[in-house]
Design a protein around this motif. Structure first.
Motif, PDB file in Angstrom:
ATOM      1  N   UNK B  74       2.529  16.717   0.332  1.00 38.18           N
ATOM      2  CA  UNK B  74       1.459  15.675  -0.077  1.00 38.18           C
ATOM      3  C   UNK B  74       2.222  14.448   0.469  1.00 38.18           C
ATOM      4  N   UNK B  75       1.577  13.744   1.309  1.00 41.64           N
ATOM      5  CA  UNK B  75       1.859  12.455   1.873  1.00 41.64           C
ATOM      6  C   UNK B  75       1.172  11.289   1.692  1.00 41.64           C
ATOM      7  N   UNK B  76       1.742  10.096   1.748  1.00 44.30           N
ATOM      8  CA  UNK B  76       1.243   8.823   1.358  1.00 44.30           C
ATOM      9  C   UNK B  76       1.155   7.898   2.529  1.00 44.30           C
ATOM     10  N   UNK B  77       0.132   7.465   2.852  1.00 48.29           N
ATOM     11  CA  UNK B  77       0.089   6.704   4.199  1.00 48.29           C
ATOM     12  C   UNK B  77      -0.350   5.088   3.818  1.00 48.29           C
ATOM     13  N   UNK B  78       0.510   4.315   4.082  1.00 50.84           N
ATOM     14  CA  UNK B  78       0.081   2.845   4.304  1.00 50.84           C
ATOM     15  C   UNK B  78      -0.683   2.421   5.756  1.00 50.84           C
ATOM     16  N   UNK B  79      -1.650   1.879   5.629  1.00 46.73           N
ATOM     17  CA  UNK B  79      -2.037   1.721   6.954  1.00 46.73           C
ATOM     18  C   UNK B  79      -1.619   0.343   7.279  1.00 46.73           C
ATOM     19  N   UNK B  80      -1.573  -0.583   6.632  1.00 45.07           N
ATOM     20  CA  UNK B  80      -1.086  -2.075   7.025  1.00 45.07           C
ATOM     21  C   UNK B  80      -0.375  -2.684   6.024  1.00 45.07           C
ATOM     22  N   UNK B  81       0.937  -2.501   6.005  1.00 43.90           N
ATOM     23  CA  UNK B  81       1.756  -2.703   4.997  1.00 43.90           C
ATOM     24  C   UNK B  81       1.809  -4.383   4.536  1.00 43.90           C
ATOM     25  N   UNK B  82       2.037  -4.504   3.286  1.00 41.60           N
ATOM     26  CA  UNK B  82       1.809  -5.964   2.869  1.00 41.60           C
ATOM     27  C   UNK B  82       3.039  -6.345   2.008  1.00 41.60           C
ATOM     28  N   UNK B  83       3.639  -7.194   2.088  1.00 44.53           N
ATOM     29  CA  UNK B  83       4.820  -7.593   1.029  1.00 44.53           C
ATOM     30  C   UNK B  83       4.793  -7.418  -0.421  1.00 44.53           C
ATOM     31  N   UNK B  84       3.380  -6.994  -0.840  1.00 40.33           N
ATOM     32  CA  UNK B  84       2.912  -6.693  -2.219  1.00 40.33           C
ATOM     33  C   UNK B  84       3.261  -5.202  -2.530  1.00 40.33           C
ATOM     34  N   UNK B  85       3.444  -4.547  -1.457  1.00 40.58           N
ATOM     35  CA  UNK B  85       3.769  -3.278  -1.303  1.00 40.58           C
ATOM     36  C   UNK B  85       5.372  -2.825  -1.284  1.00 40.58           C
TER      37      UNK B  85
END
Lengths: 110, 112
Positions: B74-85
Motif C-alpha cells: 500500500x503506497x502513499x504518494x505526495x504529488x507536490x510536497x508542501x511544508x505543511x506535509x
C-alpha cells in the motif's frame, strides 16, 4: 463529527506513583483499543475491550470500558521508567470506523 | 516475519517535489492504513484500504494519493510536497477493518 478525546494530555509522575488516563467519545463505541508508543517508536497494540463495563488486567495495567460504552480508562499501578511513552485509545464507531484519540504522554521521574 | 515495513525511514524534500512512501506487510492482512502524526495531534488517518482493490479517504486526504498494489503493498504518494506535509508517516495493517492494527516503524518526512 465523531470525536475521541483523552485527558490529560501530559502527565509527569514520580516512579512508583500510579497513573490514569481517560478516554471519552462523543458517541457510543462498539469497542475500544489501547496502544502504547515509546518515544521515537511506533504505536503498539495493548488490548481491546468489547463489552459494557468490561475490565481487563495486564500485570500492572488495568483497562476499563464504561457501562455506556462511551468512555474508557487505563490505570497503571506503581509506574516504572519502562512505562514512559504516549498512550492512545482508539474507538470503533457504529460506522465501522476506528478513531484514535490524541494520546496521553507519560513521563516517569526516577 | 517482518510485520509491517516502510521505506524510506527518513526523507527531505523541497517544496513542489514528489515522492512515494512504500509500505508492505507479510501478515496476510486485508486492511491497510496510512496515518500522519504531528506533535499534539495524535494519529490522523490519511487513506485506508479495507481490502485489496479498494481505497477510501480518511480524515486528512488532501495532497495525497494512494495505491493498493496488491494484498501486501500500500503506497502513499505526495504529488507536490508542501511544508505543511512535514510529519511522521505511519503505515498500519489489520486482519479486517476494525481489528487491532500493526504499525510500521514510520517515515520522518521534512519538506523545506
Amino acid at each position: 463529527g465523531q470525536q475521541v478525546m483523552q485527558i490529560p494530555q501530559y502527565q509527569h509522575v514520580q516512579e512508583g506513583e500510579d497513573f490514569t488516563t481517560y478516554c471519552n467519545s462523543s458517541t457510543t463505541l462498539s469497542n475500544i483499543q489501547w496502544y502504547k508508543q515509546r518515544p521515537g517508536g511506533h504505536p503498539v497494540f495493548l488490548i481491546q475491550l468489547v463489552k459494557s463495563g468490561e475490565v481487563k488486567k495486564q500485570k500492572r495495567l488495568t483497562f476499563q470500558f464504561g457501562e455506556a460504552k462511551k468512555n474508557s480508562s487505563l490505570h497503571i499501578t506503581a509506574t516504572q521508567t519502562t512505562d514512559v511513552g504516549t498512550y492512545f485509545c482508539a474507538g470503533e464507531t457504529s460506522y465501522d470506523k476506528v478513531i484514535f484519540g490524541p494520546g496521553t504522554s507519560l513521563s516517569v521521574i526516577p | 516475519n517482518a510485520g509491517v515495513t516502510q521505506t524510506p525511514k527518513f526523507q527531505v524534500l523541497k517544496t513542489g517535489q514528489s515522492m512515494t512512501l512504500q509500505c508492505a506487510q507479510d501478515m496476510n492482512h486485508n486492511s491497510m492504513y496510512w496515518y500522519r502524526q504531528d506533535p499534539g495531534m495524535g494519529l490522523r488517518l490519511i487513506y485506508y484500504s479495507a481490502s485489496e482493490g479498494t481505497t477510501d479517504k480518511g480524515e486528512v486526504p488532501n495532497g495525497y494519493n494512494v495505491s493498493r498494489l496488491n494484498k501486501r503493498e500500500f503506497s502513499l504518494r505526495l504529488e507536490s510536497a508542501a511544508p505543511s506535509q512535514t510529519s511522521v508517516y505511519f503505515c498500519a495493517s489489520s486482519r479486517q477493518r476494525v481489528y487491532e492494527q500493526y504499525f510500521g516503524p514510520g517515515t520522518r518526512l521534512t519538506v523545506t
